[in-house]
Motif scaffolding. Structure first.
Motif, PDB file in Angstrom:
ATOM      1  N   GLY A 128       0.818  -1.199   0.000  1.00 53.56           N
ATOM      2  CA  GLY A 128       0.000   0.000   0.000  1.00 53.56           C
ATOM      3  C   GLY A 128       0.852   1.248   0.000  1.00 53.56           C
ATOM      4  N   ASP A 129       0.223   2.354   0.377  1.00 52.80           N
ATOM      5  CA  ASP A 129       0.890   3.637   0.196  1.00 52.80           C
ATOM      6  C   ASP A 129       2.163   3.816   1.010  1.00 52.80           C
ATOM      7  OD1 ASP A 129      -0.683   4.556  -1.722  1.00 52.80           O
ATOM      8  OD2 ASP A 129      -2.029   5.691  -0.436  1.00 52.80           O
ATOM      9  N   ASN A 130       2.258   3.158   2.168  1.00 49.38           N
ATOM     10  CA  ASN A 130       3.419   3.402   3.019  1.00 49.38           C
ATOM     11  C   ASN A 130       4.081   2.121   3.486  1.00 49.38           C
ATOM     12  OD1 ASN A 130       4.063   6.133   3.273  1.00 49.38           O
ATOM     13  ND2 ASN A 130       2.157   6.468   4.391  1.00 49.38           N
ATOM     14  N   ASN A 185      -2.043  -4.686   6.561  1.00 57.54           N
ATOM     15  CA  ASN A 185      -3.331  -3.994   6.426  1.00 57.54           C
ATOM     16  C   ASN A 185      -3.401  -3.144   5.168  1.00 57.54           C
ATOM     17  OD1 ASN A 185      -2.111  -1.493   6.978  1.00 57.54           O
ATOM     18  ND2 ASN A 185      -2.394  -1.758   9.178  1.00 57.54           N
ATOM     19  N   GLU A 186      -2.404  -3.258   4.330  1.00 62.76           N
ATOM     20  CA  GLU A 186      -2.414  -2.591   3.023  1.00 62.76           C
ATOM     21  C   GLU A 186      -2.625  -1.081   3.110  1.00 62.76           C
ATOM     22  OE1 GLU A 186      -5.364  -4.731   0.639  1.00 62.76           O
ATOM     23  OE2 GLU A 186      -4.897  -6.424   1.943  1.00 62.76           O
ATOM     24  N   TYR A 187      -2.481  -0.529   4.286  1.00 59.49           N
ATOM     25  CA  TYR A 187      -2.715   0.887   4.519  1.00 59.49           C
ATOM     26  C   TYR A 187      -4.165   1.252   4.190  1.00 59.49           C
ATOM     27  CZ  TYR A 187      -0.847   5.533   5.488  1.00 59.49           C
ATOM     28  OH  TYR A 187      -0.554   6.739   6.068  1.00 59.49           O
ATOM     29  N   LYS A 188      -5.057   0.286   4.448  1.00 64.28           N
ATOM     30  CA  LYS A 188      -6.476   0.521   4.167  1.00 64.28           C
ATOM     31  C   LYS A 188      -7.300   0.228   5.413  1.00 64.28           C
ATOM     32  CE  LYS A 188      -7.508  -2.128   0.690  1.00 64.28           C
ATOM     33  NZ  LYS A 188      -7.689  -2.799  -0.602  1.00 64.28           N
ATOM     34  N   ALA A 189      -8.291   1.075   5.614  1.00 65.60           N
ATOM     35  CA  ALA A 189      -9.135   0.916   6.790  1.00 65.60           C
ATOM     36  C   ALA A 189      -9.841  -0.437   6.799  1.00 65.60           C
ATOM     37  CB  ALA A 189     -10.162   2.044   6.835  1.00 65.60           C
ATOM     38  N   GLY A 235      12.382  -2.608  -1.782  1.00 60.77           N
ATOM     39  CA  GLY A 235      12.040  -2.469  -0.371  1.00 60.77           C
ATOM     40  C   GLY A 235      11.006  -1.419  -0.052  1.00 60.77           C
ATOM     41  N   GLY A 236      10.472  -0.768  -1.041  1.00 60.24           N
ATOM     42  CA  GLY A 236       9.347   0.116  -0.777  1.00 60.24           C
ATOM     43  C   GLY A 236       9.677   1.493  -0.239  1.00 60.24           C
ATOM     44  N   GLN A 237      10.921   1.730   0.157  1.00 53.82           N
ATOM     45  CA  GLN A 237      11.144   3.089   0.630  1.00 53.82           C
ATOM     46  C   GLN A 237      11.320   4.025  -0.556  1.00 53.82           C
ATOM     47  OE1 GLN A 237      13.550   0.802   0.775  1.00 53.82           O
ATOM     48  NE2 GLN A 237      15.572   1.667   1.143  1.00 53.82           N
ATOM     49  N   ARG A 238      11.087   5.294  -0.271  1.00 48.23           N
ATOM     50  CA  ARG A 238      11.240   6.290  -1.328  1.00 48.23           C
ATOM     51  C   ARG A 238      12.699   6.452  -1.694  1.00 48.23           C
ATOM     52  NH1 ARG A 238       6.204   6.233   1.194  1.00 48.23           N
ATOM     53  NH2 ARG A 238       4.814   7.639   0.117  1.00 48.23           N
ATOM     54  N   TYR A 267       4.307   3.786  -6.019  1.00 50.62           N
ATOM     55  CA  TYR A 267       2.934   4.055  -6.440  1.00 50.62           C
ATOM     56  C   TYR A 267       2.802   5.397  -7.144  1.00 50.62           C
ATOM     57  CZ  TYR A 267       1.928   0.114  -3.450  1.00 50.62           C
ATOM     58  OH  TYR A 267       1.904  -1.133  -2.886  1.00 50.62           O
ATOM     59  N   MET A 268       3.936   5.973  -7.494  1.00 53.20           N
ATOM     60  CA  MET A 268       3.870   7.317  -8.068  1.00 53.20           C
ATOM     61  C   MET A 268       3.104   7.363  -9.391  1.00 53.20           C
ATOM     62  SD  MET A 268       7.835   7.547  -9.241  1.00 53.20           S
ATOM     63  CE  MET A 268       7.851   8.663 -10.611  1.00 53.20           C
TER      64      MET A 268
END
Ligand SMILES: Nc1ncnc2c1ncn2[C@@H]1O[C@H](COP(=O)(O)OP(=O)(O)OP(=O)(O)O)[C@@H](O)[C@H]1O
Ligand SMILES: Nc1ncnc2c1ncn2[C@@H]1O[C@H](COP(=O)(O)OP(=O)(O)OP(=O)(O)O)[C@@H](O)[C@H]1O
Ligand SMILES: CC(C)C[C@H](N)C(=O)O
Ligand SMILES: [Mg+2]
Ligand SMILES: [Mg+2]
Lengths: 363, 321, 238, 257, 446
Positions: A14-16, A53-57, B131-134, B233-234
Motif C-alpha cells: 500500500g501507500d506506506n 493492512n495494506e494501509y487501508k481501513a 524495499g518500498g522506501q522512497r 505508487y507514483m
C-alpha cells in the motif's frame, strides 16, 4: 513450551510500505533479543504475527479480526496510522483485546475504548507545541500551513496548530491555510499563495516523503523563511531524500536520534547495525509499545491460559503501568489510554542529523 | 499581486501540464492505436523513472559527479534520458507481449483488467526488489532560479516544458505523416485486416508500446528532476489522470491528448488561485482543498458539452464484447 | 502453377468448415468458387491469406514456396497474394489516398508506387475525385472500388476477391468486373473469385469450383459448369 | 390519404447534399421500390423517415401524424418497422430474445414489475414468448429459438431480422436490401416471405434493392434515386427501360441478377 | 453442415459429472448443512488429532498458504522455517476432505433422490415457497459455518457485500457494456448517507452530534437507512446517467471516473460528514441475517431485471443501439434505469459495508476499490449473475487465504487474473442466464 502471541497490524504494502517495514524491523529485533518471557514464574516463547493492512481501513479491520479470533493473539501492536488505527481500535475494543498503536496521534483512536492504548502523544498536544515554538523561538506573528486534506493525521494536526496559533496571535494570524490531496506532487500553486500571504513561518505536518517536494517547491518560489514540521518528518530517510534542502529546519517529534543516550542509544546502535539505517519514529515507538505490552503481560503475574480472561488482565495491567522507561520517554497512561509524553523539537543540523533542540512536556 | 501571481501560476501550470501531456501522450499512443486502455501506463512511467534513477546513478559513478565530474551534467542528463527511453521501451514491448497480444481478440475491457494487473505486479515487484522506501532522484543538472519581474522560473521548468512540447510535435509528425503512423491509425480502426495490406501487425503493436513506454520514461526522468522523490505508487494517479486526458482530448487524437494533458494540469493548478481570487472578490472563504472537486467538475462539464472530447469525432463504437 | 492447395482443412472451434479441399490456380488465370451461404468459400480465402489457422495435413504452395511458412502480412508483401475481404473492411478513418499508400507499407519500389496510384485512379476516376475523403463516409460502391485499388497497390500476383459484387448497383458491378478484367489482362494478375452471383462469376472466369458444406463437389472450366444441369438447378436459379 | 407521406424532404451531411426535395406517398398495402446507384441516398432516406437523422427540411407524416422530431423508438412503436442493409442483430442475444425485444413498447409492467417479477410481468412475458414463437414459425426459424443469432446461417439471420421487424406489428415495413448476399435460391425464398407477410397483414412495404428481379416480383411502383433526387418514377418496367435510369444505374450490357 | 467434436466419454471429469448430475441444489444444501454440523461436532477434535495449530477456517487454504509462505520466506529471505509445519499441508487437506468434501459428496448424492422429490413437490407451489425453503437452508448453513469463528463471520459478511456490489456493477459494465468507473462513488454515497441516517439519528457521535431519537427498537429502521443510502446513490447516479444519453464508451468511462474523483473530494471536504476523518461508530446492525436477506433480495431483483425483456434491452443497447431504437426500445429509459438501479444496489452495499466495518472514510472509496471491483466483475464473467457471484466470492476468499504470503499476494492474484483473462477473456462464467426456477428445481435425469 507455551507461547504468547502478539499480533502486528501493519502496512506491508500500500501507500506506506516502509512504515510497516520499520515496525517489523523493530519487532524482529525485539524478538531476537527477547525470545522468551517469564510470566508468573513460567517461561513462554514469544511469537509475533505480522499481518498486512495494506494501509487501508477495511483491511485493518479484517486483520484485527483475524489476529484476534483466528490467531488468538494476546494483544495487538498497530496500526500505525490513525486512518487504520481508528477503525481497528473499534474491533480490538469490541473483542476485548488490548491494542497499542505506537504512532497514531489522533484522539479518536483511544477515546472511550478501554482496551486501546497508544505509544505517543496526541495531536492536540503537538499542535500547540509547534505553535508555541514558532512564536517563541522563530518569532513568527503570521503563519502559513500546508497540509494534506485527505489524510487524517496532517489534517488534524494542521487544525490543532491553527487553533493554537490563532489563540496566541488572534484570528486571521494563520494567513494561509493551504491544502492538497494525498498523492499530489506539485505544490507550486499552494506555495504561490503562501508566498503572497506574507507569512513568517510555514508549518507543514506532512510525511517525510512529501517534505522534500514541499521544501523544494518553497525554495523554488523564493521562500527563505523557516519551515516547521511535525513528528511525521522524523524518518531516517528524510535526509536521504531531501539532501541539503532541509537543513536548518525544525520539527517536533517523539525522540531525537542524534545525541541520544543510554537505552535509546543502545537501541539506535543496534538497529543501525542490523538494518543499516537510523531507526525512525515508528521503529522506536513500536519498540516501546512492544515493551509496554510485554511489561503489562509480566505485570499480570501469571496467565490463566483462558485467552479472554488473560486479555482483560493484560489490559488492566497496561492501564496500571506507571513511568514505563521507554526509549522515547517515560510513559504513564491517562484513563483514556494515552501516555503523557514530552515532545522533542529537533533541528536538522548541517550534518543532516536530527539534533535535539528542546523538549516540551505536558503540564 | 495579481499579474505576477497569475503569471507564476501559469508557469507552474505549464510545468505540471507537461507531465500530464507527456504521460497522456504515451497513453494515447497505445489507446488510440490499439483502442486499449493501457492501465499499466502509469506504472510504466514509474518503472521508467526508476530505470532513469538506475541509469543516472550508474552514469554518475562511471563519470563522477560534482567537482570530479568528467562529463557535464546536461550531457549525463541527455544520456540518461536516451538510455532509459531505450530500456523502458523494452518493458513496454514485454508488457504488450505478455498482457495484450494474447488478448487482441478479447473484449477491450478484459485487456484493461490485464493492464491494471500488470500495473499491480510492477508496483509490487518494485517493493519486492527495492524495499518500498522512497528513493531520491539525483539532480543531474544544477537548478537555477530566475527571477523575471517577481515571477520565479527555474531552468528545469523551462527545459521540461520544451522537451515535452518537442516530443509532442515529433510524435504528431510521426502519426500523421509517416507510413508507420498510417499503419497505427489503420490498426486502431480495424486491426483484423491490417495484415491483409502487408503490414506486420505485431511489429506495429510492439512499436506502439515501445514508443509509448519510451515517452513514459522521458516523463519519468523529467519528473524525477522536478519532484525528486520516487515511490512505487507514483504512477497510479498519473495513470488514471492520463486516462482522463487521453480521452478528454478526443479518441485517436494525439494532439488532442497532449492539449488535454496541458489543460488538465492547467485546471488543477489554476483552480487554487482562482478560488483565492474569488475569495478576495466576494470575501468568501472557500478552501483550496476543493481543487479536485472543481477540476473534475470542469472535466465533466466539458464532456457533457463536447461528448466526443475536445478533438475527437463522433463515433458509435462500443466496448468490443 | 501459381497456387497449389492440397487437402485444405479448417475448423472454427468445434465447427469444421473445410474438410480437405484441393485446387490449383495458374498464373494469370481467373478462377471462381461458387457455393451456398456457409459452404466455406470465405474460409478458403482466409486460409490462403493466412487469416485463419489451418489443420495439420494441409499443404499450400505458392510459386513452389511453402505458403504456410509465411505470416499473413508476408503473404501479401512477399508473395503478392492479396485478399479483398467480405464487406470491404477499409480503414474508414484514413482518407482514400492514405488507404492506398498504406497498402504499400512493405514495398521498397517508391517510384513504382506513384505510377501504380495513378493507374488506380485511371481505372477508378471516382477515387481521384474523393482522394482526401475519409473512406468510411463513402458509399458502398465507392468503397468497393477502393478496396480493389488497395489490393492492387499491395501486390498483384494473385487477388482473392470475396463477393465483390455484394450490394453494388448493376452498373457499378459491371464497372468493377470490367476493371478487374483489365487488371487481369494488363498486369497478368490471377484472380480467385468468390461469388454468390454464380452466373456472373462463371461468365467472368475460366475455371470454376463448386463448394458444398466444406467439400469441393464439382470442378471444370466455367463454360461447362454453366451448362451443367446440376449447377443450373442449384446455383443459377433454375 | 396516404399512410406514409413524405414531402420535400432534404438532408445534408456537412457540405454533401445527400437527399434533396424528396417526396413519397405510400398507401396501405402498397409496395414501393427504391433503386439507385450506390451512394444515391437510399439508406439515408430510411434513416430520415425513421428518425435516426432529422431532416434539414421537409415533413414526414405517418397516419396523419408528423414524424420529424420523433425518436426512432417512437416512430417504430407507431408502426414503422425496418431492417438494415448490414443486418443489425444483437450478437449476444438468442433468436427468441430478438423477437421479444421488439415487443418492448407493448410491455406495460414497468420497471417495478421487472425488478419484482410480478404476476403481470410473468403474464406479459409469456404472451410475448407465445407471439414470438408464432412469428418465428412463420419465418421458418423457430428451430433456432434458443440459439445465439451469430450461430445461424446467413439466410436465417436475414429472416430473423425480418421477423423481428414484423413483431412490432407494423403498418409500414422498410426493407433495406433484404436479399443482399443471397444465392438466387435464397433470393426467391425471400421474395416469397415478403410476399406472404404483405398479403397476410396488408402491409405497406418500402423496399430498397439492387436486384431488379426482386423489384419486378414485388413492387407496383418504383422510384429511381440519383444524387439524392428522384430521377424517374413509375411501374418497374417504365423505370427500368427509362434511358436515364439505364445510363445512371443499369448500364448498357445485359446482365442477370 | 457442422460437425461437433464429440466430448470425451471416459474422462474422470466426465464420469464425476455424470455421477453428480442428478443432484439438485437442495441436496447440496443438505450436504453443506451436514458438513457444517459435522465440523461443529468433530472439527475441534479432528484439528487436535491432526495436530493442526488451529481449526482451518477457510477450508484449510489459510493454513496451507501459511506454510507455503514460510517456505517462500525461507527461500527468498532466509528466514527460519519450521520444517515440522510442512505436515500441515497434508493434514489441512485431510481436514478439508474429511469435514467437507467427502461428507458433502456422500450426503448430497445420497439425498439426491428424496431431495429431488421434495424439490419437485416444492416446485408445484409458487416459486417463492421453494426459494424461501432453500434460502432458509442456505442461511442455516452459513450461520452454522460462520458461527465457528468471528473471522469467518466477517469474511463471510464482506464477501456477501462484495457479491452485491459486483453484481450491481455487472449491470452497467456487463449487461449494458459500458465501462463505468463510478461505482465506488455510488458505494460511498450509500455508505455515507446510511451512516448519516443511523449515526445521525440514533447514535451520539462527535461528528454528527447527539442522537435525535433513542428507542430500543431503533435497529428496525436499518432497512430504511439502507434504502435511503441506495436512493441517494441513485440520485447521485443521475450525474453519470444523463451524459450517457449523448456519449458512450470511453467518454462515458472518464465521465464516470471524474464523478468518482468528485465524490471522493466532496466527502473529504464536507466537515459535517467528518471530512477525511470519516464517520465512526455506526451501530452494529449489519448482522449476518440482515446482510444475507439484503443480498439475497438484491440478487433476486437484479436477476429479475436482467432476465426481463425490459432488462434485456440493456443487451440490445450494448450490442447495437441503433437496432434497439429501431425496435421500439426506449434507450434513454434503459440506460437511466441501468445506472440508477446499479447505483441503488451499490449504495445499499455501501450502507452494509459501513455498518460492518462501523467506520468509513473517503479514502476507502478510491480507484483502488474500483480496481478491486472491476477485477471481480471481469474475473467472474460479464453479463452473468453466476459470474459475479463466483468472481466476488473467489477473489474475496483468495484475498483472505493468501494473506500469509504478505506482499507476494499482490503478485499471485494479478497473475491469476491475467491468466484467466488470457484463457477466458470474458471471465469464468460469462453470458450465462441465471434461471431461478431451474436452480431451485429438481434435477431431472433422463
Ligand atoms: N469466425 C467464425 N467462427 C465460427 N464459425 C465460423 C466463423 N466464420 C465462419 N464460420 C462457419 O464456417 C462455415 C463456413 O463459413 P464461410 O464464411 O467460409 O462461408 P461462405 O461460403 O463464405 O458463406 P457466405 O456466402 O455466407 O459468405 C459456416 O458454417 C460458418 O458458420
Ligand atoms: N453519417 C454520414 N456522414 C457523412 N456522409 C454520409 C453519412 N451517411 C451517408 N453519407 C453519404 O451520403 C451518401 C448517401 O449514402 P447512403 O448510405 O444513403 O447511400 P445508399 O443509396 O444507401 O447507397 P448503397 O446502395 O451503397 O447502400 C453517400 O455519399 C455517403 O457517403
Ligand atoms: C504519520 C505518523 C506521524 C502517524 C500519525 N501520527 C497518525 O496518526 O496517523
Ligand atoms: Mg463468405
Ligand atoms: Mg444503402
Amino acid at each position: 513450551a507455551d507461547t504468547i502471541k502478539i499480533g502486528f497490524n501493519i502496512p506491508l504494502t500500500g501507500d506506506n510500505p516502509d512504515v510497516g517495514a520499520s515496525s517489523k524491523n523493530a519487532a524482529q529485533m525485539y524478538l531476537k533479543k527477547n525470545p522468551n518471557v517469564t510470566v508468573g514464574g513460567k517461561s513462554y516463547a514469544l511469537k509475533f504475527i505480522y499481518d498486512d493492512n495494506e494501509y487501508k481501513a477495511e483491511s485493518a479491520v479484517k486483520v484485527s479480526t483475524k489476529l484476534i479470533t483466528e490467531e488468538g493473539v494476546l494483544g495487538i501492536i498497530g496500526p500505525q496510522s490513525s486512518s487504520q488505527a481508528v477503525p481497528a481500535g473499534e474491533v480490538a475494543n469490541n473483542f476485548a483485546t488490548p491494542m497499542i498503536s505506537p504512532w497514531s496521534t489522533n484522539p479518536n483512536t483511544t477515546l472511550d475504548r478501554p482496551y486501546v492504548f497508544r505509544g505517543c502523544f496526541l495531536d492536540p498536544f503537538q499542535g500547540p507545541v509547534a505553535a508555541n515554538f514558532a512564536t517563541d523561538e522563530l518569532g513568527a506573528k503570521k503563519a502559513a500551513v500546508l497540509y494534506d486534506i485527505a489524510a487524517d493525521y496532517p489534517k488534524g494536526l494542521a487544525e490543532f496548530f491553527k487553533e493554537a496559533f490563532e489563540k496566541i496571535h488572534g484570528p486571521g494570524s494563520v494567513v494561509a491555510f493551504e491544502s492538497f490531496t494525498t498523492g499530489d506532487k506539485d505544490f507550486s500553486a499552494q506555495m504561490t499563495n503562501i508566498m503572497m500571504s506574507g507569512a513568517d513561518v510555514l508549518f507543514t505536518p506532512q510525511y517525510y516523503s512529501e517534505v522534500p517536494l514541499i521544501v523544494r517547491a518553497a525554495k523554488e518560489m523564493g521562500w527563505n523563511k523557516p519551515i516547521l514540521g511535525s513528528d511525521s518528518w522524523g524518518s531516517g530517510d528524510l535526509m536521504g531524500l531531501c539532501g541539503d534542502d532541509c537543513k536548518g529546519y525544525y520539527f517536533s517529534t517523539h525522540y531525537a536520534a542524534a545525541g541520544a543516550k543510554g537505552e535509546t542509544k543502545a537501541f539506535i546502535d543496534e538497529y543501525s547495525a542490523t538494518y543499516g539505517k537510523t531507526p525512525d519514529d515508528v521503529a522506536a515507538l513500536t519498540w516501546d509499545s512492544l515493551g509496554l505490552m510485554i511489561q503489562a503481560i509480566k505485570d499480570t503475574g501469571g496467565l490463566s491460559g483462558d485467552i479472554k480472561a488473560d486479555r482483560t488482565k493484560v489490559k488492566d495491567a497496561l492501564a496500571a503501568i506507571k513511568n514505563f522507561p521507554g526509549i522515547t520517554g517515560g510513559m504513564t497512561f491517562t484513563p483514556d489510554g494515552d501516555p503523557k509524553k514530552c515532545a522533542v523539537v529537533v533541528q536538522i543540523n548541517q550534518d543532516g542529523q536530527f539534533a535535539f533542540h528542546k523538549s516540551v512536556c505536558p503540564k | 499581486m495579481t499579474f505576477n501571481f497569475l503569471m507564476q501560476n501559469l508557469i507552474n501550470a505549464l510545468q505540471w501540464g507537461s507531465f500530464y501531456a507527456l504521460i497522456a501522450l504515451g497513453y494515447s499512443m497505445v489507446y488510440s492505436i490499439l483502442m486499449l486502455f493501457n492501465f499499466a501506463h502509469g506504472d510504466i512511467f514509474m518503472v521508467g523513472a526508476y530505470i532513469g534513477l538506475g541509469v543516472s546513478l550508474g552514469l554518475l559513478s562511471l563519470f563522477g559527479s560534482g567537482a570530479a565530474a568528467i562529463l557535464p551534467g546536461w550531457l549525463l542528463l541527455v544520456l540518461t534520458i536516451l538510455i532509459s527511453m531505450f530500456l523502458t521501451a523494452f518493458v513496454g514491448i514485454i508488457v504488450e507481449r505478455v498482457g495484450y497480444r494474447p488478448l487482441r481478440e478479447a473484449p477491450r475491457a478484459s485487456a484493461a483488467i490485464t493492464g491494471l494487473m500488470i500495473g499491480i505486479i510492477l508496483e509490487t515487484g518494485n517493493i519486492l526488489f527495492l524495499g518500498g522506501q522512497r528513493l531520491k532522484f539525483p539532480q543531474l543538472i544544477e537548478s537555477v532560479t530566475y527571477n523575471v519581474g517577481g515571477v520565479y522560473v527555474t531552468n528545469k521548468k523551462i527545459m521540461i516544458v520544451l522537451v515535452s512540447i518537442g516530443l509532442m510535435l515529433a510524435l504528431h509528425q510521426l502519426i500523421t505523416r509517416t507510413k508507420w503512423g498510417m499503419a497505427m491509425r489503420a490498426m486502431a480502426y480495424d486491426y483484423v485486416v491490417v495484415p491483409l495490406v502487408g503490414v506486420p501487425m505485431n511489429t506495429i503493436a510492439a512499436m506502439t508500446f515501445a514508443i509509448g513506454s519510451a515517452l513514459a520514461a522521458a516523463a519519468g526522468i523529467l519528473f524525477g528532476l522536478a519532484y525528486p522523490v520516487l515511490d512505487p505508487y507514483m504512477g497510479v494517479s498519473f495513470g488514471w489522470k492520463a486516462f482522463v486526458a487521453a480521452i478528454l482530448g478526443g479518441r485517436g487524437s494525439i494532439m488532442g491528448a497532449c492539449i488535454a494533458g496541458f489543460m488538465l494540469g492547467f485546471i488543477e493548478i489554476m483552480t487554487v488561485p482562482a478560488i483565492m481570487i474569488i475569495n478576495r472578490l466576494f470575501s468568501l472563504n472557500i478552501g483550496s482543498n476543493l481543487r479536485d472537486l472543481i477540476a473534475y467538475s470542469i472535466v465533466l462539464v466539458i464532456l457533457i458539452f463536447r461528448p466526443h472530447g475536445l478533438f475527437g469525432q463522433a463515433y458509435s463504437a462500443k466496448l468490443r464484447l | 502453377m501459381l497456387l497449389n492447395v492440397e487437402n485444405l482443412r479448417v475448423s472454427y472451434g468445434n465447427i469444421k468448415a473445410l474438410h480437405g479441399i484441393s485446387f490449383t490456380i495458374d498464373a494469370g488465370e481467373i478462377v471462381t468458387i461458387i457455393g451456398a451461404n456457409g459452404a466455406g468459400k470465405s474460409t478458403t480465402l482466409r486460409a490462403i491469406s493466412r487469416m485463419v489457422p489451418v489443420e495439420t495435413g494441409t499443404t499450400m504452395t505458392c510459386m513452389g514456396k511453402d505458403l504456410l511458412q509465411f505470416p499473413a502480412d508476408k503473404v501479401v508483401s512477399q508473395l503478392g497474394v492479396t485478399h479483398v475481404p467480405e464487406g470491404r473492411r477499409l480503414f474508414g478513418n484514413l482518407s482514400v489516398m492514405e488507404n492506398l499508400q498504406l497498402a504499400t507499407f512493405a514495398r521498397k519500389d517508391r517510384d513504382n508506387v506513384k505510377k501504380d496510384i495513378r493507374r488506380v485512379f485511371e481505372i477508378f476516376p471516382r477515387l481521384e475525385e474523393r482522394k482526401a475523403q475519409a473512406s468510411g463516409t463513402m458509399s458502398g460502391g465507392e468503397q468497393q472500388m477502393l478496396a480493389i485499388g488497395r489490393a492492387f497497390m499491395s501486390g498483384r500476383r494473385l487477388m482473392l476477391l470475396d463477393e465483390p459484387s455484394m450490394g453494388l448497383s448493376p452498373l457499378l458491378m459491371m464497372n468493377v468486373f470490367q476493371a478487374l478484367k483489365e487488371i487481369n489482362k494488363q498486369e497478368g494478375t490471377a484472380i480467385l473469385l468468390v461469388e454468390q452471383n454464380a452466373r456472373l462469376a462463371l461468365k467472368f472466369s475460366q475455371k470454376g469450383y463448386v463448394l458444398e458444406t466444406g467439400n469441393l463437389v464439382l470442378e471444370g472450366d466455367s463454360q461447362t459448369l454453366i451448362n451443367d444441369p446440376e449447377v443450373k438447378k442449384a446455383y443459377l436459379g433454375g | 390519404m396516404p399512410l406514409l407521406h413524405v414531402t420535400d424532404m432534404s438532408h445534408n451531411f456537412g457540405g454533401l447534399q445527400a437527399v434533396s426535395e424528396y417526396n413519397l406517398s405510400l398507401d396501405p398495402g402498397q409496395i414501393t421500390g427504391l433503386i439507385g446507384p450506390n451512394g444515391a441516398g437510399k439508406t439515408t432516406i430510411f434513416n430520415l423517415i425513421t428518425g435516426i437523422y432529422r431532416p434539414t427540411r421537409g415533413s414526414v407524416r405517418f397516419d396523419g401524424e408528423e414524424l420529424v422530431g420523433k425518436k426512432p423508438n417512437e416512430t417504430a412503436a407507431m408502426g414503422l418497422a425496418r431492417t438494415f442493409q448490414e443486418m443489425k442483430l444483437w450478437r449476444h442475444m438468442t433468436v427468441l430474445d430478438h423477437i421479444k425485444m421488439a415487443r418492448y413498447s407493448k410491455l406495460s409492467y414497468g420497471l417495478l414489475g421487472a425488478f419484482l417479477d410480478t404476476p403481470r410481468r410473468r403474464r406479459e412475458e409469456r404472451e410475448a414468448t407465445d407471439l414470438a414463437m408464432e412469428v418465428l414459425k412463420m419465418f421458418a426459424v423457430d428451430q433456432f429459438a434458443d440459439q445465439l443469432v451469430v450461430n445461424l446461417p446467413y439466410g436465417a439471420q436475414r429472416r430473423v431480422e425480418m421477423a423481428r421487424a414484423m413483431v412490432i406489428q407494423p403498418k409500414v415495413l422498410l426493407l433495406d436490401e433484404p436479399t443482399v448476399g443471397m444465392t438466387p435460391d435464397e433470393m426467391m425464398a425471400m421474395i416469397e416471405v415478403v410476399r406472404q407477410a404483405h398479403e397476410r397483414f396488408n402491409l405497406a412495404i418500402f423496399l430498397i434493392e439492387h436486384r431488379l428481379k426482386v423489384v419486378h416480383e414485388l413492387c407496383q411502383h418504383v422510384q429511381a434515386l440519383v444524387f439524392g433526387q428522384v430521377l424517374v418514377e413509375g411501374t418497374p418496367n417504365e423505370v427500368q427501360n427509362h434511358p436515364k435510369v439505364i445510363e445512371a444505374y443499369i448500364g448498357e450490357q445485359e446482365v442477370e441478377f | 453442415m457442422e460437425e461437433t467434436l464429440a466430448p470425451q466419454q471416459n474422462g474422470l471429469k466426465y464420469r464425476l459429472g455424470l455421477f453428480f448430475k442428478p443432484v439438485p441444489l437442495l441436496a447440496y444444501l443438505i450436504g453443506f448443512l451436514a458438513c457444517a454440523l459435522w465440523e461443529l461436532l468433530v472439527g475441534d477434535g479432528l484439528t487436535s488429532i491432526l495436530g493442526l495449530p488451529k481449526m482451518p477456517v477457510l477450508f484449510g487454504l489459510l493454513t496451507i498458504f501459511k506454510v507455503l509462505a514460510g517456505v517462500v520466506n525461507l527461500a527468498i529471505k532466509g528466514e527460519a522455517f519450521n520444517w515440522a509445519t510442512l505436515v500441515h499441508i497434508p493434514t489441512a487437506l485431510i481436514y478439508l476432505f474429511v469435514i467437507y468434501l467427502i461428507p458433502l459428496a456422500v450426503v448430497a448424492r445420497a439425498t439426491a433422490k428424496p431431495a429431488n422429490v421434495l424439490a419437485r413437490f416444492l416446485h408445484g407451489f409458487p416459486l417463492i415457497v421453494t426459494a424461501l425453503v432453500q434460502l432458509g437452508l442456505m442461511y442455516a448453513v452459513l450461520h452454522i459455518w460462520a458461527g465457528v469463528s468471528d473471522y469467518r463471520l466477517i469474511t463471510l459478511k464482506l464477501t456477501l457485500i462484495a457479491v452485491l456490489f459486483t453484481l450491481s456493477l455487472n449491470i452497467i459494465n456487463g449487461y449494458m457494456g459500458e465501462f463505468s468507473c463510478s461505482h465506488p462513488g455510488f458505494m460511498a454515497v450509500g455508505a455515507y448517507m446510511s451512516s448519516l441516517f443511523t449515526v445521525g439519528l440514533f447514535t451520539s457521535d462527535k461528528v454528527l452530534g447527539e442522537a435525535v431519537f433513542t428507542f430500543s427498537a431503533a435497529y428496525l429502521s436499518f432497512p430504511l437507512a439502507l434504502v435511503f443510502g441506495g436512493a441517494m446513490a441513485s440520485l447521485a447516479a443521475l450525474i453519470v446517467a444523463i451524459p450517457s444519453f449523448k456519449t458512450r464508451g470511453d467518454y462515458l468511462a472518464i465521465i464516470s471516473l471524474a464523478f468518482l474523483f468528485i465524490v471522493k473530494s466532496f466527502f473529504e471536504n464536507v466537515q459535517a460528514l467528518g471530512g477525511s476523518r470519516g464517520i465512526a461508530g455506526q451501530p452494529d446492525w449489519a448482522t449476518l441475517p440482515v446482510i444475507f436477506i439484503t443480498v439475497a433480495f438484491g440478487v433476486w431483483t437484479i436477476n429479475n431485471f436482467v432476465t426481463s425483456t425490459m432488462g434485456k434491452a440493456l443487451n440490445a443497447v450494448r450490442d447495437d443501439e441503433t437496432a434497439a431504437e429501431a425496435m421500439t426500445v426506449n434507450t434513454r429509459k434503459t440506460k437511466m434505469s441501468a445506472f440508477l438501479f446499479g447505483a441503488f444496489w451499490a449504495g445499499v452495499a455501501g450502507g452494509l459495508l459501513a455498518h460492518v466495518l462501523r467506520y468509513i472514510n473517503p479514502a476507502m472509496f478510491s480507484v483502488q476499490k474500483l480496481a478491486e471491483v472491476l477485477a471481480m466483475v471481469y474475473f467472474g464473467g460479464l453479463n452473468s449473475v453466476y459470474g459475479s457471484i463466483v468472481g466476488a466470492v473467489s477473489i474475496s476468499l483468495l484475498g483472505e487465504a493468501l494473506r500469509p504470503l504478505e506482499i507476494l499476494k499482490w503478485i499471485v492474484i494479478p497473475l491469476l487474473l491475467i491468466l484467466v483473462m488470457i484463457y477466458r477473456p470474458t471471465g469464468l462464467i460469462a453470458f450465462k442466464e441465471f434461471d431461478v426456477r431451474q436452480v431451485f428445481g429438481p434435477k431431472e435425469v433422463d
